[in-house]
Design a protein around this motif. Structure first.
Motif, PDB file in Angstrom:
ATOM      1  N   TRP A 153      43.363  29.220  32.260  1.00  0.00           N
ATOM      2  CA  TRP A 153      42.206  28.455  33.734  1.00  0.00           C
ATOM      3  C   TRP A 153      41.263  28.520  32.567  1.00  0.00           C
ATOM      4  O   TRP A 153      40.030  28.524  32.809  1.00  0.00           O
ATOM      5  N   LEU A 154      41.411  27.852  31.732  1.00  0.00           N
ATOM      6  CA  LEU A 154      39.834  27.867  30.857  1.00  0.00           C
ATOM      7  C   LEU A 154      39.601  26.274  30.603  1.00  0.00           C
ATOM      8  O   LEU A 154      40.589  25.469  30.075  1.00  0.00           O
ATOM      9  N   ILE A 160      33.362  27.312  25.663  1.00  0.00           N
ATOM     10  CA  ILE A 160      34.320  28.021  25.796  1.00  0.00           C
ATOM     11  C   ILE A 160      34.005  28.971  27.707  1.00  0.00           C
ATOM     12  O   ILE A 160      33.531  29.516  27.677  1.00  0.00           O
ATOM     13  N   PHE A 161      34.427  28.362  28.635  1.00  0.00           N
ATOM     14  CA  PHE A 161      34.330  29.742  30.334  1.00  0.00           C
ATOM     15  C   PHE A 161      35.839  28.859  31.106  1.00  0.00           C
ATOM     16  O   PHE A 161      36.715  27.864  30.326  1.00  0.00           O
ATOM     17  N   SER A 162      35.944  29.838  32.250  1.00  0.00           N
ATOM     18  CA  SER A 162      36.942  30.435  32.555  1.00  0.00           C
ATOM     19  C   SER A 162      36.435  29.490  34.030  1.00  0.00           C
ATOM     20  O   SER A 162      35.886  29.707  34.734  1.00  0.00           O
ATOM     21  N   ILE A 163      37.987  28.527  34.098  1.00  0.00           N
ATOM     22  CA  ILE A 163      37.287  27.872  35.984  1.00  0.00           C
ATOM     23  C   ILE A 163      38.870  27.552  36.386  1.00  0.00           C
ATOM     24  O   ILE A 163      39.823  27.418  35.899  1.00  0.00           O
ATOM     25  N   TYR A 164      38.722  28.025  37.993  1.00  0.00           N
ATOM     26  CA  TYR A 164      39.589  27.878  38.521  1.00  0.00           C
ATOM     27  C   TYR A 164      39.907  28.069  39.632  1.00  0.00           C
ATOM     28  O   TYR A 164      38.793  28.119  40.341  1.00  0.00           O
ATOM     29  N   GLN A 165      40.628  27.182  40.748  1.00  0.00           N
ATOM     30  CA  GLN A 165      40.870  27.011  42.231  1.00  0.00           C
ATOM     31  C   GLN A 165      41.110  27.958  42.859  1.00  0.00           C
ATOM     32  O   GLN A 165      42.511  28.876  42.716  1.00  0.00           O
ATOM     33  N   GLU A 166      40.326  28.721  43.711  1.00  0.00           N
ATOM     34  CA  GLU A 166      40.461  29.664  44.949  1.00  0.00           C
ATOM     35  C   GLU A 166      40.617  28.786  46.014  1.00  0.00           C
ATOM     36  O   GLU A 166      39.909  28.639  46.881  1.00  0.00           O
TER      37      GLU A 166
END
Length: 81
Positions: free
Chosen positions: A23-24, A34-40
């Motif tokens: 999820w990066l 850099i950061f975290s990104i994810y779908q909820e």
């Protein structure tokens, strides 16, 4: 996610790398960007960043807003109790 990456790339000239298993989202030109990104669920993306605002994070936020999204800051300190 693919459309977001394409739009961010057009906005910045950077071709970000998305590591789905971690999820990066990473700027290949600057490993600190850099950061975290994810779908909820079907319509919600969560972006998490522990450091300062970076060019990739800023471009991603602007891109999501242009795509009809909105920004809400989440106070993580409430989870520390």
């Amino acid at each position: 996610m693919e459309e977001i990456l394409q739009r961010v790339s057009l906005r910045t000239g950077i071709e970000p790398i998305y590591l789905a298993d971690k999820w990066l989202l990473i700027n290949p030109l600057n490993q600190e960007d850099i950061f975290s990104i994810y779908q909820e669920g079907n319509r919600k993306l969560i972006l998490m960043n522990d450091g300062p605002m970076t060019s990739l994070l800023r471009a991603t936020l602007y891109t999501l807003i242009e795509m009809g999204g909105y920004y809400a800051e989440w106070d993580v300190s409430s989870l520390e109790s």
